[in-house]
Design an enzyme around this catalytic site. Sequence first.
Site, PDB file in Angstrom:
ATOM      1  N   GLU A 117       0.844  -1.203   0.000  1.00  0.00           N
ATOM      2  CA  GLU A 117       0.000   0.000   0.000  1.00  0.00           C
ATOM      3  C   GLU A 117       0.875   1.247   0.000  1.00  0.00           C
ATOM      4  OE1 GLU A 117      -3.612   2.181   2.459  1.00  0.00           O
ATOM      5  OE2 GLU A 117      -2.195   0.912   3.541  1.00  0.00           O
ATOM      6  N   GLU A 120     -11.952   2.653   5.661  1.00  0.00           N
ATOM      7  CA  GLU A 120     -10.844   3.025   6.531  1.00  0.00           C
ATOM      8  C   GLU A 120     -10.875   4.538   6.732  1.00  0.00           C
ATOM      9  OE1 GLU A 120      -6.160   1.756   6.955  1.00  0.00           O
ATOM     10  OE2 GLU A 120      -6.777   2.859   5.172  1.00  0.00           O
TER      11      GLU A 120
END
Length: 263
Positions: free
Chosen positions: A143, A240
């Site tokens: 990520e 998130e």
Amino acid sequence: MPRFAANVSFMFQEDPFLDRFAAAAGQGFEAVEFTFPYDFAPAAVAAAVRDAGLQVVLFNTPPGDYAAGERGLAALPARRQDFRASMMRAFEYAEALACPRIHVIAGVEPPGADRKALRACFLDNLAWAAEQASGLGLTLMLEPINRRDIPGFYLYDYDEAERIIDEISAPNLRLQFDFYHAQITHGDVIKRFERQLSCSAHIQIANPPDRRGPGRGELDYRFIFGQIDALGYDGWVSCEYRPGDEGTVASLDWIRDYGVRPR
């Protein structure tokens, strides 16, 4: 229609960590992810997940010395052995939680570090970790994280992440596409996701500029979700985001249009 998971490190903070799984299930979620489970025994987390009737779809490798500013170890040459030990710890949790994906956190560049040395270490560690994970049936995720939120984070560029995935060429090393980070770093997120869908295996969402939820920032997530469907993505879309002063339950008003409703 996207399949939504709740990140219970960001959401449901009204409750203690192990109680957040039941809270997420009560709001209609069938899956969760989180950042770091390591303050709790694997069996305790697994029991909370099982009792809530959920599945865990992702968590992160240990961050290192978080209080000292470490945010991952994978690209840090001086921490190579610590990284490998941390991967073994993550594998233990993945087995206990039946979680198929682990995000391998790259780390923050030490002052004055040689980026070529960091890259070489990162690739070496990832190749080793991917081989270990393959035998366990696990997928490792990369990520890129924007440098506004974490200054000096080594892996911030989505094109570089794709290059690394191509160079290592392990089928269980994939991209974790976070629309929040991609928008801050690059912009033009729909075209970028379209280009990088083939190497992506997980999505996370939040809204710049303040990491809020859909409907509370600059990205039109109703449009984005339509494009995700149109492109044929069928993995999880994890929420998130930081709910804000309204609290987690009130922040979920948008998700009711997608069939996620309180039980």
